[in-house]
Scaffold this active site. Sequence first.
Site, PDB file in Angstrom:
ATOM      1  NE  ARG A 173      -3.304   0.281   3.013  1.00 37.54           N
ATOM      2  CZ  ARG A 173      -4.493   0.745   2.662  1.00 37.54           C
ATOM      3  NH1 ARG A 173      -5.245   0.035   1.857  1.00 37.54           N
ATOM      4  NH2 ARG A 173      -4.942   1.901   3.110  1.00 37.54           N
ATOM      5  NE  ARG A 177       5.239   8.816  -4.496  1.00 37.62           N
ATOM      6  CZ  ARG A 177       4.391   9.222  -3.558  1.00 37.62           C
ATOM      7  NH1 ARG A 177       4.779  10.064  -2.620  1.00 37.62           N
ATOM      8  NH2 ARG A 177       3.144   8.805  -3.589  1.00 37.62           N
ATOM      9  NE  ARG A 279      -3.493   6.356  12.134  1.00 39.19           N
ATOM     10  CZ  ARG A 279      -3.972   6.024  10.950  1.00 39.19           C
ATOM     11  NH1 ARG A 279      -3.292   6.271   9.852  1.00 39.19           N
ATOM     12  NH2 ARG A 279      -5.151   5.444  10.831  1.00 39.19           N
ATOM     13  CD  GLU A 300      -5.459   5.502  14.584  1.00 42.43           C
ATOM     14  OE1 GLU A 300      -5.635   6.690  14.243  1.00 42.43           O
ATOM     15  OE2 GLU A 300      -5.361   4.573  13.778  1.00 42.43           O
ATOM     16  CE1 TYR A 348      -6.624  -0.909   5.379  1.00 38.74           C
ATOM     17  CE2 TYR A 348      -4.845  -2.478   5.429  1.00 38.74           C
ATOM     18  CZ  TYR A 348      -5.303  -1.225   5.657  1.00 38.74           C
ATOM     19  OH  TYR A 348      -4.451  -0.276   6.164  1.00 38.74           O
ATOM     20  CG  ASP A 350      -8.069   2.449   0.566  1.00 39.37           C
ATOM     21  OD1 ASP A 350      -7.906   2.309   1.792  1.00 39.37           O
ATOM     22  OD2 ASP A 350      -7.126   2.423  -0.245  1.00 39.37           O
TER      23      ASP A 350
HETATM   24  N1  UDP Z   1       3.080   1.239   8.085  1.00 40.83           N
HETATM   25  C1  UDP Z   1       4.256   1.279   8.800  1.00 40.83           C
HETATM   26  N2  UDP Z   1       4.717   2.493   9.234  1.00 40.83           N
HETATM   27  C2  UDP Z   1       4.057   3.641   9.002  1.00 40.83           C
HETATM   28  C3  UDP Z   1       2.843   3.597   8.275  1.00 40.83           C
HETATM   29  C4  UDP Z   1       2.386   2.380   7.825  1.00 40.83           C
HETATM   30  O1  UDP Z   1       4.874   0.254   9.051  1.00 40.83           O
HETATM   31  O2  UDP Z   1       4.537   4.703   9.443  1.00 40.83           O
HETATM   32  C5  UDP Z   1       2.590  -0.085   7.634  1.00 40.83           C
HETATM   33  C6  UDP Z   1       1.586  -0.669   8.636  1.00 40.83           C
HETATM   34  O3  UDP Z   1       1.775  -2.072   8.715  1.00 40.83           O
HETATM   35  C7  UDP Z   1       0.248  -0.344   8.004  1.00 40.83           C
HETATM   36  C8  UDP Z   1       0.564  -0.457   6.512  1.00 40.83           C
HETATM   37  O4  UDP Z   1       1.922   0.019   6.403  1.00 40.83           O
HETATM   38  O5  UDP Z   1      -0.760  -1.235   8.401  1.00 40.83           O
HETATM   39  C9  UDP Z   1      -0.367   0.318   5.609  1.00 40.83           C
HETATM   40  O6  UDP Z   1      -0.329   1.681   5.965  1.00 40.83           O
HETATM   41  P1  UDP Z   1      -1.537   2.675   5.711  1.00 40.83           P
HETATM   42  O7  UDP Z   1      -1.067   4.033   6.020  1.00 40.83           O
HETATM   43  O8  UDP Z   1      -2.096   2.392   4.369  1.00 40.83           O
HETATM   44  O9  UDP Z   1      -2.548   2.195   6.853  1.00 40.83           O
HETATM   45  P2  UDP Z   1      -3.985   2.800   7.276  1.00 40.83           P
HETATM   46  O10 UDP Z   1      -3.948   4.279   7.112  1.00 40.83           O
HETATM   47  O11 UDP Z   1      -4.977   2.124   6.406  1.00 40.83           O
HETATM   48  O12 UDP Z   1      -4.071   2.392   8.700  1.00 40.83           O
END
Ligand code: UDP
Length: 383
Positions: A173, A177, A279, A300, A348, A350
């Site tokens: 996901r 870059r 976060r 969270e 999962y 979006d």
């Molecule tokens: N992830 C991570 N570090 C980060 C952000 C995301 O390891 O700082 C991993 C984590 O396992 C997460 C996945 O990447 O479940 C997908 O991230 P996304 O931001 O898409 O998660 P969402 O916003 O759907 O919770």
Amino acid sequence: MTDKVLMVGAGLSGAVIGRRLAEAGHSVTVMDARDHVAGNCHTRRDPQTGVLVHVYGPHIFHTDDAEVWEYVNTFETFLPFKNRVKTTSQGAVYSLPINLHTINQFYGRTFRPEEARAFIETQADTSITDPQTFEDQALRFVGPDLYEAFFKGYTEKQWGCSPTELPASILKRLPVRFNYDDNYFFHRFQGMPEGGYTAMVERILDHPGIDVHLETAFDPADAGDWDHVFWSGPLDGFFGYELGRLGYRTLDFEEFRSTGDWQGCAVMNYGDRDIPYTRITEHKHFSPWESHEGSVLYREFSRECGPDDIPYYPIRLVAEKAMLGDYVARAKDQRNVTFVGRLGTYRYLDMDVTIREAMDTAAIWLEARQAGQPAPVFARDPL
Ligand code: UDP
């Protein structure tokens, strides 16, 4: 002929399908056990500060699907919004998704794009040719240092297990870059609903053919009272969890308040394992065109979902997939029920994908109805 159709759940799936069916002349009832519409993308104005709060955590709209973008813009004004996530790790703040700024800051270098690409390739484990797990995917594409700093601890907190047990698809996901683009998403259309998602869903549901009942639970045993039922609740919940519970992660939000600007951005991730939350979101930054003196923030926390918790993320590991297969087989015996959305199909999803699938499900159902055929139990195979 008019069918009497029930939508269980007033989230995106129930609203979009309900609207299409009502427009086609059917009589639609929407029931939701909660006291508001919009499911987990529900937004509410905080009475004290005036901030628009994403009650069940941050929801940022992004899509490549022009039809879905046009659809949401029919019901609400979307204002430009780019998700620029930061992460705090090992005592410093970095930009996400991993981009040239992150790499240069992390390694104290001044790489240009191709130099960074070549450098990361020296860090990456090139012996991994076909990454299956989250950890393999990370080691293959960014190497151990960036993996440890940004993904390992965060993912252990988010999923409650080792990244060696998770599929590579979760990490896919996130892009890596080799330029300074720090937009979290790469979709063509991105924005935030000016009045919130709840205002948008209320407008979708505002149709003379739709009757909405909040704080109204539905008993699946009563499905026979309707010509057709669209179930957007948990798939296992429809069957009274009789084969066991499909695993989910749930979230706890610890709200706190401040004045002014507490963290300077909407989303700050915490990569370190010893910080218990994943976060912090500062909701006022999701509506940057507004101005408020006070601020509302959420810390969270992710944990295993118990029977009385709100399910968020389907886990979908091997054991869950086996149980899912058993529930899907059972669901296929239903005559007048279609399972929809994130919970109904245990995926999962979006928001844009949820809306796309809801539009398609409505079209398939209307076509089947026209042809006198039975409607599908799943518009897309959940397995
Ligand atoms: N992830 C991570 N570090 C980060 C952000 C995301 O390891 O700082 C991993 C984590 O396992 C997460 C996945 O990447 O479940 C997908 O991230 P996304 O931001 O898409 O998660 P969402 O916003 O759907 O919770």
